[in-house]
Design a protein around this motif. Structure first.
Motif, PDB file in Angstrom:
ATOM      1  N   ARG A  49       0.801  -1.220   0.000  1.00  0.00           N
ATOM      2  CA  ARG A  49       0.000   0.000   0.000  1.00  0.00           C
ATOM      3  C   ARG A  49       0.839   1.277   0.000  1.00  0.00           C
ATOM      4  O   ARG A  49       0.528   2.203  -0.758  1.00  0.00           O
ATOM      5  CB  ARG A  49      -0.961  -0.008   1.192  1.00  0.00           C
ATOM      6  CG  ARG A  49      -1.964   1.136   1.136  1.00  0.00           C
ATOM      7  CD  ARG A  49      -3.118   0.892   2.103  1.00  0.00           C
ATOM      8  NE  ARG A  49      -4.157   1.881   1.933  1.00  0.00           N
ATOM      9  CZ  ARG A  49      -4.398   2.845   2.806  1.00  0.00           C
ATOM     10  NH1 ARG A  49      -3.704   2.941   3.912  1.00  0.00           N
ATOM     11  NH2 ARG A  49      -5.368   3.715   2.574  1.00  0.00           N
ATOM     12  N   PRO A  50       1.897   1.407   0.822  1.00  0.00           N
ATOM     13  CA  PRO A  50       2.674   2.652   0.762  1.00  0.00           C
ATOM     14  C   PRO A  50       3.237   2.928  -0.633  1.00  0.00           C
ATOM     15  O   PRO A  50       3.220   4.072  -1.098  1.00  0.00           O
ATOM     16  CB  PRO A  50       3.797   2.426   1.780  1.00  0.00           C
ATOM     17  CG  PRO A  50       3.219   1.450   2.743  1.00  0.00           C
ATOM     18  CD  PRO A  50       2.379   0.531   1.900  1.00  0.00           C
ATOM     19  N   MET A  53       0.340   4.089  -2.881  1.00  0.00           N
ATOM     20  CA  MET A  53      -0.105   5.446  -2.539  1.00  0.00           C
ATOM     21  C   MET A  53       0.926   6.493  -2.963  1.00  0.00           C
ATOM     22  O   MET A  53       0.555   7.563  -3.453  1.00  0.00           O
ATOM     23  CB  MET A  53      -0.403   5.553  -1.038  1.00  0.00           C
ATOM     24  CG  MET A  53      -1.592   4.733  -0.576  1.00  0.00           C
ATOM     25  SD  MET A  53      -3.161   5.226  -1.338  1.00  0.00           S
ATOM     26  CE  MET A  53      -3.418   3.874  -2.457  1.00  0.00           C
ATOM     27  N   MET A  73      -9.060   7.317  -2.212  1.00  0.00           N
ATOM     28  CA  MET A  73      -8.109   6.431  -1.522  1.00  0.00           C
ATOM     29  C   MET A  73      -6.873   7.206  -1.098  1.00  0.00           C
ATOM     30  O   MET A  73      -6.407   7.079   0.040  1.00  0.00           O
ATOM     31  CB  MET A  73      -7.690   5.276  -2.448  1.00  0.00           C
ATOM     32  CG  MET A  73      -8.721   4.220  -2.654  1.00  0.00           C
ATOM     33  SD  MET A  73      -8.278   3.007  -3.942  1.00  0.00           S
ATOM     34  CE  MET A  73      -6.563   2.688  -3.647  1.00  0.00           C
ATOM     35  N   LEU A  74      -6.338   7.993  -2.010  1.00  0.00           N
ATOM     36  CA  LEU A  74      -5.121   8.753  -1.727  1.00  0.00           C
ATOM     37  C   LEU A  74      -5.375   9.786  -0.637  1.00  0.00           C
ATOM     38  O   LEU A  74      -4.588   9.907   0.309  1.00  0.00           O
ATOM     39  CB  LEU A  74      -4.611   9.433  -3.002  1.00  0.00           C
ATOM     40  CG  LEU A  74      -3.383  10.325  -2.849  1.00  0.00           C
ATOM     41  CD1 LEU A  74      -2.206   9.550  -2.274  1.00  0.00           C
ATOM     42  CD2 LEU A  74      -3.020  10.947  -4.192  1.00  0.00           C
ATOM     43  N   LYS A  76      -7.596   9.754   1.716  1.00  0.00           N
ATOM     44  CA  LYS A  76      -7.776   9.058   2.998  1.00  0.00           C
ATOM     45  C   LYS A  76      -6.425   8.653   3.571  1.00  0.00           C
ATOM     46  O   LYS A  76      -6.150   8.863   4.753  1.00  0.00           O
ATOM     47  CB  LYS A  76      -8.668   7.833   2.802  1.00  0.00           C
ATOM     48  CG  LYS A  76      -8.908   7.061   4.079  1.00  0.00           C
ATOM     49  CD  LYS A  76      -9.806   5.859   3.851  1.00  0.00           C
ATOM     50  CE  LYS A  76      -9.971   5.094   5.156  1.00  0.00           C
ATOM     51  NZ  LYS A  76     -10.752   3.892   5.011  1.00  0.00           N
ATOM     52  N   TRP A  77      -5.568   8.089   2.717  1.00  0.00           N
ATOM     53  CA  TRP A  77      -4.243   7.661   3.176  1.00  0.00           C
ATOM     54  C   TRP A  77      -3.421   8.852   3.658  1.00  0.00           C
ATOM     55  O   TRP A  77      -2.776   8.785   4.704  1.00  0.00           O
ATOM     56  CB  TRP A  77      -3.535   6.911   2.059  1.00  0.00           C
ATOM     57  CG  TRP A  77      -2.172   6.415   2.419  1.00  0.00           C
ATOM     58  CD1 TRP A  77      -1.863   5.349   3.206  1.00  0.00           C
ATOM     59  CD2 TRP A  77      -0.921   6.976   1.991  1.00  0.00           C
ATOM     60  NE1 TRP A  77      -0.488   5.201   3.285  1.00  0.00           N
ATOM     61  CE2 TRP A  77       0.104   6.188   2.546  1.00  0.00           C
ATOM     62  CE3 TRP A  77      -0.576   8.055   1.187  1.00  0.00           C
ATOM     63  CZ2 TRP A  77       1.451   6.453   2.336  1.00  0.00           C
ATOM     64  CZ3 TRP A  77       0.777   8.323   0.969  1.00  0.00           C
ATOM     65  CH2 TRP A  77       1.771   7.522   1.541  1.00  0.00           C
ATOM     66  N   GLU A  80      -4.526   9.856   7.023  1.00  0.00           N
ATOM     67  CA  GLU A  80      -4.064   8.893   8.028  1.00  0.00           C
ATOM     68  C   GLU A  80      -2.602   9.123   8.382  1.00  0.00           C
ATOM     69  O   GLU A  80      -2.219   9.080   9.561  1.00  0.00           O
ATOM     70  CB  GLU A  80      -4.264   7.464   7.528  1.00  0.00           C
ATOM     71  CG  GLU A  80      -5.707   7.043   7.448  1.00  0.00           C
ATOM     72  CD  GLU A  80      -5.908   5.730   6.713  1.00  0.00           C
ATOM     73  OE1 GLU A  80      -4.931   5.202   6.126  1.00  0.00           O
ATOM     74  OE2 GLU A  80      -7.037   5.230   6.736  1.00  0.00           O
ATOM     75  N   ILE A  81      -1.796   9.368   7.364  1.00  0.00           N
ATOM     76  CA  ILE A  81      -0.363   9.630   7.578  1.00  0.00           C
ATOM     77  C   ILE A  81      -0.183  10.886   8.420  1.00  0.00           C
ATOM     78  O   ILE A  81       0.608  10.919   9.362  1.00  0.00           O
ATOM     79  CB  ILE A  81       0.366   9.780   6.207  1.00  0.00           C
ATOM     80  CG1 ILE A  81       0.344   8.486   5.428  1.00  0.00           C
ATOM     81  CG2 ILE A  81       1.781  10.300   6.389  1.00  0.00           C
ATOM     82  CD1 ILE A  81       1.075   7.355   6.081  1.00  0.00           C
ATOM     83  N   TYR A 107       6.284   2.697   8.470  1.00  0.00           N
ATOM     84  CA  TYR A 107       6.055   4.078   8.873  1.00  0.00           C
ATOM     85  C   TYR A 107       6.936   4.388  10.080  1.00  0.00           C
ATOM     86  O   TYR A 107       7.089   3.558  10.961  1.00  0.00           O
ATOM     87  CB  TYR A 107       4.590   4.296   9.250  1.00  0.00           C
ATOM     88  CG  TYR A 107       3.637   4.062   8.106  1.00  0.00           C
ATOM     89  CD1 TYR A 107       3.613   4.920   7.017  1.00  0.00           C
ATOM     90  CD2 TYR A 107       2.766   2.988   8.117  1.00  0.00           C
ATOM     91  CE1 TYR A 107       2.747   4.701   5.959  1.00  0.00           C
ATOM     92  CE2 TYR A 107       1.884   2.766   7.067  1.00  0.00           C
ATOM     93  CZ  TYR A 107       1.880   3.631   5.988  1.00  0.00           C
ATOM     94  OH  TYR A 107       1.019   3.417   4.948  1.00  0.00           O
ATOM     95  N   PRO A 134      -1.195   3.696  10.308  1.00  0.00           N
ATOM     96  CA  PRO A 134      -2.266   3.195   9.452  1.00  0.00           C
ATOM     97  C   PRO A 134      -1.886   1.800   8.952  1.00  0.00           C
ATOM     98  O   PRO A 134      -0.742   1.568   8.606  1.00  0.00           O
ATOM     99  CB  PRO A 134      -2.301   4.184   8.296  1.00  0.00           C
ATOM    100  CG  PRO A 134      -1.582   5.394   8.785  1.00  0.00           C
ATOM    101  CD  PRO A 134      -0.597   4.911   9.802  1.00  0.00           C
ATOM    102  N   GLY A 138      -6.111   0.475   5.586  1.00  0.00           N
ATOM    103  CA  GLY A 138      -6.538   1.856   5.711  1.00  0.00           C
ATOM    104  C   GLY A 138      -7.223   2.208   7.012  1.00  0.00           C
ATOM    105  O   GLY A 138      -7.483   3.355   7.257  1.00  0.00           O
TER     106      GLY A 138
END
Length: 142
Positions: A49-50, A53, A73-74, A76-77, A80-81, A107, A134, A138
């Motif tokens: 996922r990272p 994204m 999606m982007l 939201k990510w 979260e970050i 992360y 995250p 997600g």
């Protein structure tokens, strides 16, 4: 006509279509994502996922219009970050963790030296993933 349509027409893969068109100089230049993915990523880590994204973020930053679902999606990510106050790091030897069930990506808690960057390339980056981060699906995790 898309690569997928051409591949289906000739009974070959999408990659084979791309290679044939590239070799005959009929493709546009491949996008360069090295600003946000400066590492040589192992094939087994490419679908994490990272990585996905960061590629989407790079595409957006280069002016490409993303499909609405990918934009959501982007966004939201990225939220979260930001909320987790982390940056994305990569180490080919990193074991599976909440950021990537295949390893590599993780992360790390944001440092003042990270500024507003999404990534940390520093070879002295934390080798252990942060605890609260995250997860690949997600939602908030561990």
């Amino acid at each position: 006509m898309t690569y997928d349509e051409i591949a289906e027409m000739y009974g070959v893969t999408r990659g084979a279509v791309y290679l044939q068109l590239r070799d005959s100089k009929q493709t546009s230049k491949r996008p360069d994502h090295s600003k946000y993915i400066p590492w040589t990523v192992k094939a087994g880590h490419a679908q994490a996922r990272p990585n996905a994204m960061l590629r989407l973020f790079s595409r957006r930053e280069q002016g490409e219009t993303l499909p609405e679902v990918k934009e959501r999606m982007l966004d939201k990510w990225l939220a979260e970050i930001k909320e987790a106050d982390v940056v994305v790091c990569y180490n080919r030897e990193q074991v599976p963790n909440p950021a990537s069930n295949t390893g590599g990506w993780y992360y790390s808690k944001r440092r003042p030296s990270d500024g507003t960057n999404l990534i940390r390339v520093d070879p002295d980056a934390d080798s252990e993933p942060v605890i609260k981060t995250p997860n690949p699906q997600g939602s908030k995790s561990v």
